[in-house]
Design a protein around this motif. Sequence first.
Motif, mmCIF file in Angstrom:
data_model
loop_
_atom_site.group_PDB
_atom_site.id
_atom_site.type_symbol
_atom_site.label_atom_id
_atom_site.label_comp_id
_atom_site.label_asym_id
_atom_site.label_seq_id
_atom_site.Cartn_x
_atom_site.Cartn_y
_atom_site.Cartn_z
ATOM 1 N N MET A 172 0.831 -1.299 0.087
ATOM 2 C CA MET A 172 0.371 0.515 0.361
ATOM 3 C C MET A 172 0.989 1.120 -0.093
ATOM 4 S SD MET A 172 -3.037 -0.826 -0.565
ATOM 5 C CE MET A 172 -3.721 0.820 -0.048
ATOM 6 N N GLU A 173 1.961 1.320 0.895
ATOM 7 C CA GLU A 173 2.792 2.262 0.417
ATOM 8 C C GLU A 173 3.382 2.589 -0.659
ATOM 9 O OE1 GLU A 173 3.059 5.101 2.829
ATOM 10 O OE2 GLU A 173 1.769 3.640 4.482
ATOM 11 N N ILE A 175 2.367 1.450 -3.344
ATOM 12 C CA ILE A 175 0.954 2.103 -4.640
ATOM 13 C C ILE A 175 0.657 3.982 -3.929
ATOM 14 C CG2 ILE A 175 -1.203 2.449 -4.369
ATOM 15 C CD1 ILE A 175 -1.229 -0.844 -3.882
ATOM 16 N N ARG A 176 1.122 4.075 -2.989
ATOM 17 C CA ARG A 176 0.512 5.650 -2.173
ATOM 18 C C ARG A 176 1.834 6.409 -2.700
ATOM 19 N NH1 ARG A 176 -3.434 5.938 1.722
ATOM 20 N NH2 ARG A 176 -2.896 8.203 1.975
ATOM 21 N N PHE B 118 -5.855 2.505 -7.995
ATOM 22 C CA PHE B 118 -5.182 3.110 -9.165
ATOM 23 C C PHE B 118 -5.637 4.139 -9.706
ATOM 24 C CE2 PHE B 118 -3.251 -1.036 -8.252
ATOM 25 C CZ PHE B 118 -1.720 -0.821 -7.872
ATOM 26 N N SER B 168 -4.591 -0.590 5.076
ATOM 27 C CA SER B 168 -4.158 -1.244 3.993
ATOM 28 C C SER B 168 -3.767 -2.791 3.854
ATOM 29 C CB SER B 168 -2.103 -1.535 4.431
ATOM 30 O OG SER B 168 -2.278 0.483 4.592
#
Lengths: 206, 206
Positions: A172-173, A175-176, B118, B168
């Motif tokens: 997730m990080e 992605i962020r 996304f 997450s």
Amino acid sequence: MLATVGRRARNKADKQQRIFEAASELFTGLGYSAVTTQMIADRADVGTGTLFRYASSKGELLMMVMNERMRLDTREGIAAAASGTSPTEAIMALLAPQIHPLPDFPENTAVYQREILFGAEQGPYRTEALARISELEKAIGDILRRFASTPWVRPGVDLNGAARTTFSTLHMELIRVSIGREDPQTLTATLRSHVDVLLYGVLTQR
Amino acid sequence: MLATVGRRARNKADKQQRIFEAASELFTGLGYSAVTTQMIADRADVGTGTLFRYASSKGELLMMVMNERMRLDTREGIAAAASGTSPTEAIMALLAPQIHPLPDFPENTAVYQREILFGAEQGPYRTEALARISELEKAIGDILRRFASTPWVRPGVDLNGAARTTFSTLHMELIRVSIGREDPQTLTATLRSHVDVLLYGVLTQR
DNA sequence: ACAAATTACGGATTACGCTCCTAAATGATT
DNA sequence: AATCATTTAGGAGCGTAATCCGTAATTTGT
């Protein structure tokens, strides 16, 4: 018969190599969305039909390229983790190579993550990436076991589950950051903080 | 002039409504990938050009539909969390509606998650979904503060960060289930275990 | 009531990922 | 060498998301 590997196999390897190079150069030079499969086929000097028998989708082509780096980063991380001085730091050392300054277009990292999470079930390159992730999760488990010999681990805690949670956070990080919602500068610190909280908990008692 | 809202505005609301219903029926009836934008346009009785001025992509059309449910689920969860008897259970009560038995095609859930993570930066429907998530993260923070009055919270722990980690995990678990990598049956238990570890940590001492 | 300006509409068209099917190349068999 | 069988190549063609732009509808100004 003899010792030849066969002309066919050699041609196949050649094409594979040309496709890999073409995809690699184009993706890292222009970014995923600016590259068309046609460009890759042209540069590799194969037909589009041929291209898609070496990788079943555009996403798999990217994974083919990105996996290369991830393989190195994983090896590096596992080696570095051995000399961490605390559980938190060992895990950070393990994961640090994965959050490299996103060298090429951030978009590529975003698409890579997307394909890993949502890509087609049986793509060979996705499978490879998943295997690498399993490897890293297992490494986290090993770190925890090494540092926290049995009496230290809270009873009832599933170490594999904890490793998975750690990875959820990493995903997730990544992605962020790669979609621009978070500053790459803060990534390491943020991740360390999350890992630390995961290890020692939010609360001091029940 | 008078008190009319304007014919234009009324027509616009009408179309919006027709598009929503068409998209809703088709997606929940057939699943994301089996639905074409053409079908939605036809059923809503608008041109394809028109369709894309009400939602900028097929993904946004799905979010438009899914957000509806998420809005209800969020409200429900926040209400239920108030009567949780422990931090873990309160958080589970908060999140339980989100992991509903994936009523329609799991694919829809997968695509929803994908679009949230996304999707295009400035899509209004994605923005709405993100706002809902922020709301839930804030609710987690509130729960932690309520149950664990200051002395209980380990010094230096960032509660917002912990809420984010929780989310997450939720994202990743939802994805795992919706793409078929994990059994929906185990989802609740797995999530509870993750939350519990997050709250109380893996290790008993540094 | 008419004209001018603005906004909405919609289908023809495009771009692109991917498939399909024919043809060619390779290897096996005699 | 010649023939047959099997695997590989590749480009024309397809489906579909999304855009473009001429036309129509609506509002505003006089």
